[in-house]
Scaffold this active site. Structure first.
Site, PDB file in Angstrom:
ATOM      1  N   SER A  49     -36.440  11.150 -29.050  1.00 54.12           N
ATOM      2  CA  SER A  49     -35.505  11.926 -29.878  1.00 54.12           C
ATOM      3  C   SER A  49     -34.981  11.126 -31.062  1.00 54.12           C
ATOM      4  O   SER A  49     -34.061  11.580 -31.743  1.00 54.12           O
ATOM      5  CB  SER A  49     -34.333  12.369 -29.019  1.00 54.12           C
ATOM      6  OG  SER A  49     -33.767  11.237 -28.382  1.00 54.12           O
ATOM      7  N   THR A 165     -29.728  11.697 -29.459  1.00 52.68           N
ATOM      8  CA  THR A 165     -29.486  10.944 -30.673  1.00 52.68           C
ATOM      9  C   THR A 165     -29.008   9.582 -30.245  1.00 52.68           C
ATOM     10  O   THR A 165     -28.353   9.483 -29.210  1.00 52.68           O
ATOM     11  CB  THR A 165     -28.317  11.629 -31.433  1.00 52.68           C
ATOM     12  OG1 THR A 165     -28.723  12.939 -31.790  1.00 52.68           O
ATOM     13  CG2 THR A 165     -27.886  10.859 -32.649  1.00 52.68           C
ATOM     14  N   VAL A 194     -31.379  20.219 -40.520  1.00 49.98           N
ATOM     15  CA  VAL A 194     -30.642  18.966 -40.347  1.00 49.98           C
ATOM     16  C   VAL A 194     -29.459  19.262 -39.438  1.00 49.98           C
ATOM     17  O   VAL A 194     -28.765  20.270 -39.622  1.00 49.98           O
ATOM     18  CB  VAL A 194     -30.140  18.425 -41.709  1.00 49.98           C
ATOM     19  CG1 VAL A 194     -29.252  17.208 -41.502  1.00 49.98           C
ATOM     20  CG2 VAL A 194     -31.324  18.061 -42.605  1.00 49.98           C
ATOM     21  N   GLY A 195     -29.243  18.402 -38.463  1.00 47.49           N
ATOM     22  CA  GLY A 195     -28.128  18.596 -37.538  1.00 47.49           C
ATOM     23  C   GLY A 195     -26.915  17.775 -37.938  1.00 47.49           C
ATOM     24  O   GLY A 195     -26.714  17.414 -39.097  1.00 47.49           O
ATOM     25  N   ASP A 196     -26.111  17.471 -36.948  1.00 44.79           N
ATOM     26  CA  ASP A 196     -24.842  16.777 -37.203  1.00 44.79           C
ATOM     27  C   ASP A 196     -25.003  15.289 -37.514  1.00 44.79           C
ATOM     28  O   ASP A 196     -24.182  14.705 -38.223  1.00 44.79           O
ATOM     29  CB  ASP A 196     -23.945  16.892 -35.952  1.00 44.79           C
ATOM     30  CG  ASP A 196     -24.600  16.260 -34.717  1.00 44.79           C
ATOM     31  OD1 ASP A 196     -25.814  16.479 -34.500  1.00 44.79           O
ATOM     32  OD2 ASP A 196     -23.906  15.521 -33.990  1.00 44.79           O
ATOM     33  N   GLY A 219     -26.668  19.651 -32.390  1.00 46.78           N
ATOM     34  CA  GLY A 219     -25.941  19.353 -33.619  1.00 46.78           C
ATOM     35  C   GLY A 219     -25.180  20.536 -34.171  1.00 46.78           C
ATOM     36  O   GLY A 219     -24.073  20.388 -34.704  1.00 46.78           O
TER      37      GLY A 219
HETATM   38  N1  GLY Z   1     -27.509  15.692 -32.500  1.00 43.40           N
HETATM   39  C1  GLY Z   1     -28.732  15.601 -33.168  1.00 43.40           C
HETATM   40  C2  GLY Z   1     -29.161  16.839 -33.820  1.00 43.40           C
HETATM   41  O1  GLY Z   1     -28.744  17.915 -33.421  1.00 43.40           O
HETATM   42  O2  GLY Z   1     -29.952  16.753 -34.728  1.00 43.40           O
END
Ligand code: GLY
Length: 306
Positions: A49, A165, A194-196, A219
């Site tokens: 990941s 992550t 794109v996530g958090d 995210g």
């Molecule tokens: N927390 C990682 C993502 O959602 O991209």
């Protein structure tokens, strides 16, 4: 002199901790330490990941995100990097060499080229095999164990595979806080998602004198609550690190029903070196290394039973 401490999401953070600890107790900065913690994970094909081992988007293309932060005026981030394996290091260059906070997409790769960072293979053979199997509609090869080759140490981390992550927080001997975050994002995501993780205030936040927070999991859920910023604000208002993390994950749970695959865990490190964590679901661990702790431990609070 402060007692150094590093905490990172997931037990795979422990490998990075063991590698960076000698330098940290020899005086390395928290900024160098968090960058190195992420870089080690980014190079590890067994971590599915983050970085090289991460799973690609639904078209089979790898895109990586990352950020790094010392304080609100010193932070950097990149998203949707396609040719460079170390988003955390590009993010640091954004922070140190530009007047900006965030670069995205092919132009972030171009910036990395201009910083003399090498382009590298982005998709591990295991990730390619998983993508090919998925495209064929097959289950694919069993994923590599997340924690050690035996796969036996932390089998209860299994449910979160493919969606996590590395977020890492550190205090060095000078008492300086720093944080960093790196991810390949959600496996099989819509291209461009794109996530958090690379978004300052969502996947990572650091406020000197108060504390720092980062997280892992879905995210989109973290972004809906400005998760890392919220945790640090809660510490500024008097919460312990665990109370601050619980406040974030509780708000996510209270905001509406969760899909079975959706979950979040948050970790927080106060400026005084105390730390805490909370997770929506079981199966998550935080790696911790300090003068008195060397462990990968379950969340201090878990909100749901499964
Ligand atoms: N927390 C990682 C993502 O959602 O991209």
């Amino acid at each position: 002199m402060a007692d150094p401490i590093i905490i990172s999401t997931w037990s795979f953070g422990k490998r990075s901790h063991d590698a960076v600890w000698p330098a940290l107790i020899d005086g390395a900065s928290s900024l160098d330490t968090v960058e190195k913690v992420c870089r080690i994970a980014e190079d590890d094909p067994a971590i599915d990941s983050v970085g090289y081992g991460g799973r690609p988007d639904r078209e089979g293309r790898m895109t990586l995100d990352g950020c790094i932060m010392l304080q609100p005026r010193q932070c950097g981030a990149v998203a949707c990097v396609r040719r460079h394996r170390h988003p955390v290091s590009i993010a640091r260059q954004v922070m140190e060499r530009t007047d900006h906070v965030m670069l995205v997409g092919p132009l972030a790769d171009d910036f990395a080229d201009a910083c003399d960072m090498p382009a590298e293979p982005m998709l591990s053979p295991e990730a390619k095999a998983a993508f090919d199997a998925r495209a064929r509609g097959a289950a694919g090869p069993p994923p590599a164990p997340m924690d050690n080759p035996s796969g036996a140490l932390f089998p209860d981390e299994e449910p979160w595979r493919n969606h996590d992550t590395i977020g890492t927080l550190c205090i060095d001997q000078r008492g300086t806080l720093a944080g960093a975050c790196s991810t390949s994002g959600m496996a099989w995501k819509v291209p461009g998602r794109v996530g958090d993780s690379p978004i300052i205030g969502h996947g990572l936040y650091v406020r000197p004198g108060v504390g720092a927070a980062t997280g892992t999991g879905t995210g989109e859920l973290v972004m809906g609550e400005c998760g890392a910023f919220l945790a640090v604000e809660r510490m500024a208002l008097g919460d312990t690190p665990t109370e601050a993390c619980v406040a974030v994950v509780q708000r996510i749970v209270d905001a509406g029903p969760l899909e079975p695959h959706e979950t979040v865990a948050m970790i927080a490190l106060a400026a005084d070196g105390t730390w805490g964590s909370a997770s929506i679901r079981p199966g998550y661990r935080t790696s911790i290394k300090s003068l008195t702790q060397d462990d990968a431990r379950t969340a201090h609070r878990v909100l749901l039973d499964s």
